[in-house]
Design a protein around this motif. Sequence first.
Motif, PDB file in Angstrom:
ATOM      1  N   ASP A  66       2.515   3.169   4.332  1.00 57.28           N
ATOM      2  CA  ASP A  66       1.556   3.132   5.438  1.00 57.28           C
ATOM      3  C   ASP A  66       2.206   2.883   6.791  1.00 57.28           C
ATOM      4  O   ASP A  66       1.547   2.477   7.731  1.00 57.28           O
ATOM      5  CB  ASP A  66       0.488   2.067   5.170  1.00 57.28           C
ATOM      6  CG  ASP A  66       1.059   0.664   5.100  1.00 57.28           C
ATOM      7  OD1 ASP A  66       2.291   0.514   4.939  1.00 57.28           O
ATOM      8  OD2 ASP A  66       0.276  -0.292   5.204  1.00 57.28           O
ATOM      9  N   PRO A 123       0.837  -1.192   0.000  1.00 49.24           N
ATOM     10  CA  PRO A 123       0.000   0.000   0.000  1.00 49.24           C
ATOM     11  C   PRO A 123       0.874   1.245   0.000  1.00 49.24           C
ATOM     12  O   PRO A 123       2.062   1.178   0.326  1.00 49.24           O
ATOM     13  CB  PRO A 123      -0.789  -0.117   1.302  1.00 49.24           C
ATOM     14  CG  PRO A 123      -0.034  -1.065   2.143  1.00 49.24           C
ATOM     15  CD  PRO A 123       0.757  -1.950   1.231  1.00 49.24           C
ATOM     16  N   HIS A 148       3.957  -3.796   9.929  1.00 48.88           N
ATOM     17  CA  HIS A 148       3.106  -4.462   8.944  1.00 48.88           C
ATOM     18  C   HIS A 148       3.791  -5.668   8.307  1.00 48.88           C
ATOM     19  O   HIS A 148       4.954  -5.596   7.900  1.00 48.88           O
ATOM     20  CB  HIS A 148       2.694  -3.487   7.841  1.00 48.88           C
ATOM     21  CG  HIS A 148       1.879  -2.339   8.339  1.00 48.88           C
ATOM     22  ND1 HIS A 148       0.653  -2.491   8.937  1.00 48.88           N
ATOM     23  CD2 HIS A 148       2.127  -1.010   8.327  1.00 48.88           C
ATOM     24  CE1 HIS A 148       0.173  -1.318   9.268  1.00 48.88           C
ATOM     25  NE2 HIS A 148       1.057  -0.389   8.916  1.00 48.88           N
TER      26      HIS A 148
END
Length: 192
Positions: free
Chosen positions: A50, A47, A62
């Motif tokens: 982030d 993404p 993440h």
Amino acid sequence: MTRIGIILGSTRPGRRGEQVARWVLDAAARRGDAEFDLIDLRAHPLPHLDEAVPPMFGPSEHAHTRAWAERIAPFDGFVIVTPEYNGGIPGVLKNALDHLFEQWNDKAVGFVSYGAGGGARAVVQLRSVCSALGLADVGYQVAVSVVTDFENHTTFVPGEHHAVALAKTLDQLLAWSTALAPLRSATTLVTS
């Protein structure tokens, strides 16, 4: 043996970069002086940046970033295959570079670009970005024209001058990757 990752820097449908990256991989694999592996950004969907903490200040929270870091970390250097989009590098490539920091440090990078003008402006941007990430960019590069180097504007047909430029780029990339190895070893010892 020295390990070089060939990063395919476009995820666009109908991209021409896959043909160019496979040409780089095939030519590199015939050398026998390093291990080469294709890294397709399509296989690593990230993404838009982030992470709450910049990559230089700590591990990622993440899983997708940790997986990307594990993919990049083992390599000693990289060839980035990039198109030029509107005078610059693709956003997906910049995002992939920005997701990491230490995994890029003290490694060499070379460029194979393509576009109407050979992708030269994309490489100018990449040199600046890679420098900020601690990558040492080699002087030689390959610049492919989507106007003259693709038969019927679809099939990549590299000229002999591209093979010569790629050989010089890879020679320099491997020399620099080897020369930077003591710095990577020192960093590994300090962080272990």
